[in-house]
Scaffold this active site. Structure first.
Site, mmCIF file in Angstrom:
data_model
loop_
_atom_site.group_PDB
_atom_site.id
_atom_site.type_symbol
_atom_site.label_atom_id
_atom_site.label_comp_id
_atom_site.label_asym_id
_atom_site.label_seq_id
_atom_site.Cartn_x
_atom_site.Cartn_y
_atom_site.Cartn_z
ATOM 1 N N ASP A 45 46.561 95.685 -8.910
ATOM 2 C CA ASP A 45 47.091 96.786 -7.857
ATOM 3 C C ASP A 45 47.188 96.208 -6.752
ATOM 4 O O ASP A 45 46.208 95.655 -6.114
ATOM 5 C CB ASP A 45 46.067 98.009 -7.733
ATOM 6 C CG ASP A 45 45.592 98.654 -9.151
ATOM 7 O OD1 ASP A 45 45.861 98.133 -10.249
ATOM 8 O OD2 ASP A 45 44.816 99.617 -8.913
ATOM 9 N N GLU A 223 44.887 107.910 -12.033
ATOM 10 C CA GLU A 223 44.229 106.730 -11.059
ATOM 11 C C GLU A 223 45.166 106.465 -9.869
ATOM 12 O O GLU A 223 46.191 107.192 -9.969
ATOM 13 C CB GLU A 223 44.294 105.272 -11.811
ATOM 14 C CG GLU A 223 43.314 105.077 -13.126
ATOM 15 C CD GLU A 223 43.087 103.814 -13.742
ATOM 16 O OE1 GLU A 223 42.132 103.346 -14.140
ATOM 17 O OE2 GLU A 223 44.337 103.066 -13.922
#
Ligand code: FRU
Length: 510
Positions: A45, A223
């Site tokens: 990420d 998430e």
């Protein structure tokens, strides 16, 4: 704060390579040239994206000791244009092997609300990073501060700043809410399909404000929530001058096409509660390789974001070395309430003028055309308008990127059959064979201004495609054995296309 030996060596290599033409380690066959990727090892990420004083900072989930996910640190890179990147030393490291510095965000604390930056001048404001500390027993929210503009951080001695005694509580994204003059954090309770909003005046003490749960596509976990203000367009291209709030939630596992995907909710936010326009699940990208997207803090009236161009279903085994994963192109976002398709998250690559190198083809194609790709880094920008001069139900337009050495193909095109559909077919690239590496994607593409507008970037390992002024987009990784060095166009009769192809220079040219 520890700086790992690997990160030190990587930074040293990069520094030595400054006078070379390309940053060392960035010339492998499958190495993306205009998408960010780490020099070595595993990345996921984007984290802590912020812009201040002419420089974009991007941190990212990083394993400095391996080529699969684990041992999470925050890697760091900076850029002036979002295409030419400078690798920096690791910014945040765990204190012991069972800790992980998980995803989070960063803010510029211009008014020193945190009190960390007492002696700093207002022209050099402090940066605060807000991240999840993952341990075997729980996940807590923590902060660290930087007095040197985001290059090095000190962890706050009062950490954690939020601890709810849960092992599923992560990915804080903090923004400044001007109307209430408070910091607002969106953070996920992944297995409860929830995003919790907290508010704070000093980034240290947080008060729970509301919970947004069970909306849209649930999958198996929520998430990386992101709350952001987005310019509203009153057509695909025209800015209305108004803004609307958008909540973005990443889902993994359990995306509609498998694994990871990102959904968005247009709505209103009053400083404590987010109210969506409706309960629909809308995806950011119709491919399978755009996850955990995050927006930059501090870009004023522009909404800029980056996603991780991969999918947890196969990210740990894709055939690249000595690194794994890349980020999507930096994109600028807008919202449009399309009368047919409802709310669309319009996205387009940010200004690419610093990497546009040489036009390779510009003209009208009526039947077929071969365009030789070359004169660049292996990354190309293409821009195509297809028009239907005579309608027939089953017409097809194929735009096929081909490797002349291995005969592999990566194909995109339009299919009028009951559609029109826009399709992407990565099944003709042969470097990676895995049952979950879905090989075809399609979406309905209505005709837009001047025909069907298809444009994007073919980079090594990633194809990023945009339709109708960015109303729809897809990020598609692919792994060919040969270099794609030809674009072959074939159009059924009744179709024509206006085509532009431009070679891009490498973002790793220094
Ligand atoms: C999303 C994610 C986050 C977590 C991070 C760990 O891809 O699972 O929820 O913070 O990756 O690397």
């Amino acid at each position: 704060m520890k700086i790992s030996i690997v990160s030190f060596l990587v930074s040293a290599c990069v520094a030595v390579g400054v006078s070379a033409k390309m940053v060392p380690g960035y010339n492998q066959t499958r190495r993306p040239q205009v998408h960010f990727s780490p020099p070595v090892n595993f990345m996921n990420d984007p984290n802590g994206l912020f812009y201040y004083n002419g420089t974009y900072h991007m941190y990212y989930q990083y394993n400095p000791t391996g080529i699969t996910a684990g041992n999470q640190h925050w890697g760091h890179a900076t850029s002036d244009d979002l295409y030419h990147w400078h690798n920096q030393a690791i910014a945040l490291s765990p204190e012991s092997p069972d800790e992980g510095i998980f995803s989070g965000s960063a803010v510029v604390d211009v008014d020193n609300t945190s009190g960390f930056f007492g002696n700093q001048s207002s022209s050099n404001p402090g940066i605060v990073a807000i991240y999840t500390l993952n341990t075997p027993s729980k996940e807590t929210q923590n902060i660290a501060y930087s007095t040197d503009g985001g290059y090095t951080f000190t962890k706050y001695s009062g950490n954690p700043v939020i601890d709810i005694d849960s092992n599923q509580f992560r990915d804080p994204k903090v923004i400044w809410h001007a109307d209430t003059k408070k910091w607002v954090m969106a953070v996920a309770l992944p297995t409860q399909f929830s995003v919790v909003f907290y508010t704070s005046s000093d980034l240290k003490t947080w008060e729970k404000a509301s919970t947004f749960s069970h909306h849209g596509w649930l999958g198996n976990q929520f998430e990386c929530p992101n709350l952001v203000q987005v310019p509203v367009h009153n057509s695909q291209q025209q800015n209305s001058g108004e803004y609307k709030w958008v909540l973005v939630i990443s889902v993994n596992p359990g995306a509609p096409q498998g694994g990871s995907f990102t959904q968005f909710f247009p709505g209103e936010f009053d400083g404590t509660h987010f109210t969506p326009e409706d309960d629909a699940a809308r995806w950011v990208d119709f491919g399978k390789d755009n996850y955990a997207m995050q927006f930059f803090y501090g870009t004023q009236n522009k909404t800029l974001g980056v996603g991780w161009a991969s999918n947890w279903q196969y990210t740990n085994i894709v055939p690249t070395s000595p690194w794994r994963s890349a980020m999507t192109l930096p994109r600028q976002y807008a919202l449009w309430n399309d009368p047919v398709l409802s709310w669309q998250f319009i996205s387009n690559p940010t200004d690419m003028s610093t990497i546009m190198k040489k036009n390779l083809f510009s003209g009208k194609v009526t039947k077929s055309q071969n365009i030789k790709l070359g004169d660049g880094s292996g990354a190309y920008y293409f821009d195509i308008y297809v028009s239907q001069d005579q309608g027939q139900a089953t017409q097809r337009a194929n735009f096929t990127f081909i490797s002349s050495s291995t005969k592999e193909e990566l194909r995109i095109g339009l299919l009028m059959d009951n559609g029109p559909f826009f399709f992407i077919d990565r099944s003709g690239t042969k470097g990676f064979d895995y049952p979950l590496f879905t090989d075809k994607f399609a979406t309905i593409q209505y005709g837009g201004i001047g025909g069907w507008h298809v444009y994007g970037v073919l980079d090594k390992m990633i194809l990023e495609t945009f339709l109708n002024e960015g109303e729809q987009s897809a990020t598609t990784t692919y792994f060919s054995n040969g270099v794609l060095d030809k674009l072959s166009i074939s159009l059924d009769s009744g179709l024509s296309a206006t085509v532009n192809v431009t070679a891009l220079s490498s973002g790793w040219d220094q």
